[in-house]
Design a protein around this motif. Structure first.
Motif, PDB file in Angstrom:
ATOM      1  N   UNK A   2       9.738  -3.473  -9.889  1.00 13.87           N
ATOM      2  CA  UNK A   2       9.137  -2.849  -8.746  1.00 13.87           C
ATOM      3  C   UNK A   2       7.727  -2.679  -8.834  1.00 13.87           C
ATOM      4  N   UNK A   3       7.241  -2.987  -7.822  1.00 19.42           N
ATOM      5  CA  UNK A   3       5.599  -2.882  -8.050  1.00 19.42           C
ATOM      6  C   UNK A   3       4.955  -1.698  -7.095  1.00 19.42           C
ATOM      7  N   UNK A   4       4.026  -1.047  -7.689  1.00 17.71           N
ATOM      8  CA  UNK A   4       3.734   0.039  -6.935  1.00 17.71           C
ATOM      9  C   UNK A   4       2.154  -0.041  -6.710  1.00 17.71           C
ATOM     10  N   UNK A   5       1.624   0.645  -5.888  1.00 19.83           N
ATOM     11  CA  UNK A   5       0.116   0.613  -5.379  1.00 19.83           C
ATOM     12  C   UNK A   5      -0.816   0.496  -6.540  1.00 19.83           C
ATOM     13  N   UNK A   6      -1.875  -0.053  -6.345  1.00 17.29           N
ATOM     14  CA  UNK A   6      -3.131  -0.036  -7.132  1.00 17.29           C
ATOM     15  C   UNK A   6      -3.998   1.059  -6.567  1.00 17.29           C
ATOM     16  N   UNK A   7      -4.424   1.899  -7.473  1.00 20.44           N
ATOM     17  CA  UNK A   7      -5.395   3.019  -7.364  1.00 20.44           C
ATOM     18  C   UNK A   7      -6.590   2.992  -8.218  1.00 20.44           C
ATOM     19  N   UNK A   8      -7.568   3.098  -8.049  1.00 22.10           N
ATOM     20  CA  UNK A   8      -8.814   3.465  -8.965  1.00 22.10           C
ATOM     21  C   UNK A   8      -8.808   4.862  -9.748  1.00 22.10           C
ATOM     22  N   UNK A  16      -8.848  -0.214 -12.206  1.00 15.82           N
ATOM     23  CA  UNK A  16      -7.922  -0.428 -11.127  1.00 15.82           C
ATOM     24  C   UNK A  16      -6.492  -0.341 -11.979  1.00 15.82           C
ATOM     25  N   UNK A  17      -5.645   0.537 -11.567  1.00 15.88           N
ATOM     26  CA  UNK A  17      -4.427   0.764 -12.346  1.00 15.88           C
ATOM     27  C   UNK A  17      -3.215   0.610 -11.336  1.00 15.88           C
ATOM     28  N   UNK A  18      -2.136   0.175 -11.747  1.00 17.24           N
ATOM     29  CA  UNK A  18      -0.817  -0.231 -10.945  1.00 17.24           C
ATOM     30  C   UNK A  18       0.130   0.028 -12.114  1.00 17.24           C
ATOM     31  N   UNK A  19       1.307   0.594 -11.549  1.00 20.44           N
ATOM     32  CA  UNK A  19       2.517   0.838 -12.403  1.00 20.44           C
ATOM     33  C   UNK A  19       3.644  -0.267 -11.689  1.00 20.44           C
ATOM     34  N   UNK A  20       4.241  -0.617 -12.881  1.00 24.81           N
ATOM     35  CA  UNK A  20       5.705  -1.345 -12.767  1.00 24.81           C
ATOM     36  C   UNK A  20       6.798  -0.522 -12.942  1.00 24.81           C
ATOM     37  N   UNK A  21       7.346  -0.265 -12.013  1.00 24.29           N
ATOM     38  CA  UNK A  21       8.747   0.558 -12.078  1.00 24.29           C
ATOM     39  C   UNK A  21       9.780  -0.450 -11.903  1.00 24.29           C
ATOM     40  N   UNK A  22      10.642  -0.567 -12.984  1.00 25.07           N
ATOM     41  CA  UNK A  22      11.507  -1.377 -12.927  1.00 25.07           C
ATOM     42  C   UNK A  22      13.027  -0.927 -13.554  1.00 25.07           C
ATOM     43  N   UNK A  23      14.047  -1.615 -12.796  1.00 23.00           N
ATOM     44  CA  UNK A  23      15.486  -1.026 -13.425  1.00 23.00           C
ATOM     45  C   UNK A  23      16.346  -2.356 -13.664  1.00 23.00           C
ATOM     46  N   UNK A  28       0.811  -1.297   0.075  1.00 21.62           N
ATOM     47  CA  UNK A  28      -0.026  -0.026  -0.090  1.00 21.62           C
ATOM     48  C   UNK A  28       0.689   1.359  -0.047  1.00 21.62           C
ATOM     49  N   UNK A  29       2.246   1.104   0.392  1.00 16.61           N
ATOM     50  CA  UNK A  29       2.931   2.297   0.318  1.00 16.61           C
ATOM     51  C   UNK A  29       3.916   2.351  -1.079  1.00 16.61           C
ATOM     52  N   UNK A  30       3.417   1.705  -1.879  1.00 15.27           N
ATOM     53  CA  UNK A  30       4.251   1.576  -3.062  1.00 15.27           C
ATOM     54  C   UNK A  30       4.376   2.699  -3.993  1.00 15.27           C
TER      55      UNK A  30
END
Length: 432
Positions: A375-381, A394-401, A356-358
């Motif tokens: 990296x997994x970020x939080x899910x938001x509507x 419901x959207x979520x970002x993948x932040x990857x390096x 939830x703190x993503x």
């Protein structure tokens, strides 16, 4: 009476030196056979050092945070009989500069411990012990009193310096009851600040040793050696969350509740079939890239003592519930300090999530010698356009390096897009 010297043992794996993390005894203490006297840390784990004999501690060979060579003198113990020290070398080693400072710190998780040495000035109104409690024990400014990890954390959270708390446990150990008494008398003797505010001038010096030092060194090494670049993509997880809810409703009671992580692990496994160049470890000293058929997923987990990465071995062979059970087991092992050394090494790619703190976007650091971290970020509507209509999804970002020395930008982008497609159409996760 004789003297028995315990030397720094050979931990194996070609390790020539280790870091002394903490003492559980001090000069003058009596120890029993097999009692743990110290903890030392290698690059991978913290190791307990037990005493093979019973006797009285004569000298300590180092201070917490000191790097010691294998085979160097760790501790001297006076024993009944001849001991193992020859007469010509029987003169006791010079004790540690401040024996009190080497007193036992609390025993934290075996895989991760952070020492905290408080050096603030005493409070303006010193604690007054009730008549029924022991008299205060004088402690030196740099002495760390005995206390359990739970007591230390509670004191830290409450802003209490344990050096000024009277310990009524064995050897002056500070107990929860002692904290209660300290808090009670502080409330009775300290006037409430006007308006609920008060000035604070206390300071703390926190030695960077043990696991915290290892984390700092690894992060610095990773940023210095790997050519990081990050790629962020948004994912519509509406269908995935609906599937997860259905599975939990049907089988949650019998098989356990599924979180998002097993689905992410499954998406990584399936996507890596088409991008084997990302499931690798890069030895930049030997200039060798090793590709793996097995997918060993490191799952970054935050513990009370720092970031750790337990490894889900052979994720390619696990079902959703199998991956879920293994992730839960490893997370519990990390939290309780029972994670074995082999459970914390050998990953080929890492998944990191703050739940939830993503946040919206993050830039995780590659876990060398791997070349990718997801990296997994939080899910938001939020409202999005689907087939010309504005709908709530419901959207979520993948932040990857990725390590740009090994992974090309196009490959990284295509890999994340492959994961996105699998997560947005979750049925494809299970199509062989």
């Amino acid at each position: 009476m004789g003297t028995h010297v315990i030397k720094m043992p050979d931990i194996g794996e070609g390790i020539a030196q280790v870091e002394l993390v903490e003492w559980f005894v001090k000069v003058g203490d009596m120890v029993s056979e097999d009692q743990v006297v110290a903890d030392v840390m290698t690059d991978k784990a913290t190791v307990d050092i037990p005493s093979p004999v019973a006797g009285k501690v004569l000298a300590l060979g180092g201070q917490p945070g000191e790097v010691m060579a294998v085979g160097s003198e760790l501790i001297r113990i006076e024993v009944e009989g001849a001991g193992n020290l020859r007469e010509s070398a029987a003169a006791p080693a010079e004790p540690a500069p401040a024996p009190a400072a080497a007193a036992a710190a609390p025993k934290a998780a075996p895989q991760a411990r952070v020492e905290v040495a408080a050096v603030t000035a005493p409070p303006a109104k010193p604690a007054v012990a009730p008549a029924s409690r022991p008299a205060p024990v004088a402690r030196e400014a740099n002495e760390r009193p005995l206390a359990s990890p739970a007591v230390r954390k509670r004191a830290w959270d409450a802003g209490i310096e344990l050096r000024f708390v009277i310990g009524t446990g064995p050897a002056g150990r500070v107990l929860h009851d002692d904290l209660d008494a300290y808090l009670a008398q502080d409330t009775q003797t300290s006037p409430a600040p006007v308006g609920g505010y008060a000035k604070r001038n206390d300071e703390q010096q926190i030695p960077v040793i043990g696991l915290r030092r290892k984390i700092a060194e690894r992060m610095q090494d990773a940023k210095r050696r790997a050519a990081h670049f990050s790629y962020v993509e948004e994912v519509d997880v509406t269908a995935l969350e609906e599937l997860r809810a259905q599975l939990n409703q049907k089988w949650g009671d019998s098989r356990g509740k599924l979180t998002l992580l097993p689905f992410l692990v499954r998406a990584m496994v399936v996507a890596l079939r088409d991008f084997p160049q990302i499931n690798v470890r890069y030895d930049d000293q030997a200039q060798v890239i090793t590709r793996f058929g097995a997918v060993h997923v490191g799952v970054a987990a935050q513990s009370d003592n720092g970031l750790m990465v337990p490894v889900v071995k052979h994720a390619e062979s696990l079902t959703l519930w199998g991956a879920s059970d293994e992730i839960a087991r490893l997370a519990n092992a990390v939290r309780t300090g029972k994670a074995a050394r082999e459970e914390l090494s050998g990953s080929t790619i890492t998944l990191t999530s703050l739940g939830a703190l993503g946040g919206i976007v993050s830039t995780p650091v590659v876990n060398l010698p791997e070349v990718a971290i997801i990296g997994v970020n939080r899910i938001v509507e939020r409202p999005v356009v689907v087939k010309g209509q504005i709908v709530v999804r419901k959207m979520m970002n993948l932040s990857s390096s990725f390590d740009h020395r090994v992974v090309d930008g196009m490959d990284a982008a295509l890999f994340i897009q492959a994961m996105r497609g699998l997560l947005e159409q979750p049925a494809t996760l299970f199509v062989e």
